[in-house]
Design an enzyme around this catalytic site. Structure first.
Site: not given
Ligand code: ING
Length: 299
Positions: A46, A105, A122, A141, A167, A192
């Site tokens: 990611e 993302n 994401k 995020e 993730c 991550n």
């Protein structure tokens, strides 16, 4: 048997001082290592072009450099070209800035001819959006990205049905089920996973356990292979777990990264291994009770 030579390319930390060309050179070295071992598909982590910048609060205008305004672009084109030369496809996670200024993302699936055949944004954004100064690091995020708007998709990779996620998505069972219901045979993802996420405290041994458990449960309960590549080790002194792995539809780990640095793990995946599970214990048509599952989709 429908075999796929599948690689996860773990990336061992990217400091904020590293330029994108330097990072891309590392990714190309990993790609070449995987190709030398016969890999057909290489899974990168990611946000794999930069350090995990959501650990830091940046003011508006100070974080644009972390985002890609187009894909491919001058920085990543060498990776696309080398992969095409080698006849290898790849999954790449990166921070996307759209032409209408939306930030996601994102991950893409690129086939052996260098064509982008799939895109994912994401869906499950962990962490917080407010500035929490004074902590070892933040997890912003929800500040930097919008929730994904493409849903969960499955894409054809030279005859193999591949689903993507990113993730934190891997911790949510609905993700694997949504992909498996669409015929996914393999789920690929990058991650991550920092040691510290505000509001989340877990011992190091449990961090690795819950990471692997998420992959193994998702794989077994949906009769899919799961390939997960981590950005791992230290970034500017901040530690993230390793544990990049390939998991079989049985839920068994076929291979796992030994260290926390740049490392390639290659597995010959017999994609047909999921079929007996889908025709027996997880024969969705014969056994599932969607009439009773509505509560799962309610807020
Ligand atoms: N990283 C972490 C992950 O899901 C996290 C964030 C970890 C949140 C553990 C809560 C608990 O692996 C990303 N980037 O989602």
């Amino acid at each position: 048997a429908k075999n796929l030579m599948l690689a996860v390319a773990q990336v061992g930390g990217i400091d904020s001082s590293e330029s994108k060309p330097e990072v891309v050179a590392r990714l190309i070295a990993l790609l070449e290592e995987a190709a030398s071992q016969g890999a057909e598909l290489v899974v990168f982590p990611e946000l794999t072009l930069t350090t995990f910048f959501p650990r830091t609060w940046f003011e508006e205008g100070d974080f644009e450099g972390y985002f890609e305004k187009s894909m491919p672009n001058d920085d990543v084109r060498p990776l696309f070209e080398r992969a095409k030369d080698l006849g290898v496809g790849f999954y790449l996670g990166y921070a996307e800035l759209t032409s209408d200024q939306k930030r996601y993302n994102t991950s893409i699936l690129v086939n052996k001819h260098g064509d982008i055949v799939g895109k994912y944004r994401k869906m499950h954004l962990p962490g917080h959006a407010d500035n929490r100064e004074g902590l070892p690091n933040q997890h912003l995020e929800k500040k930097y990205f919008l929730e994904g708007d493409l849903g969960f998709g499955v894409f054809d990779f030279h005859g193999v049905q591949v689903g993507m996620c990113l993730c934190n998505d891997r911790r949510w069972p609905e993700v694997y089920r949504s992909l498996s219901l669409q015929g996914a045979e393999l789920v690929v993802l990058g991650y991550n996973t920092p040691d510290f996420v505000p509001g989340w405290q877990e011992e190091p041994h449990a961090k690795m356990f819950t990471h692997l458990l998420s992959l193994q449960a998702g794989a077994y309960q949906n009769s899919v292979f799961v390939a997960a590549a981590g950005k791992s080790g230290f970034e500017d002194g901040h530690h993230m777990i390793g544990g990049s792995a390939v998991v079989a539809p049985s839920g068994e780990i076929l291979a796992k990264a030994a260290g926390e640095g740049d490392e390639v793990v290659v597995v010959k995946a017999d994609i047909d291994m999921g079929r007996p599970y889908k025709e027996s214990v997880f024969d969705f048509a014969a056994h599932r009770r969607p009439d009773a599952y509505g509560i799962i989709a309610e807020r």
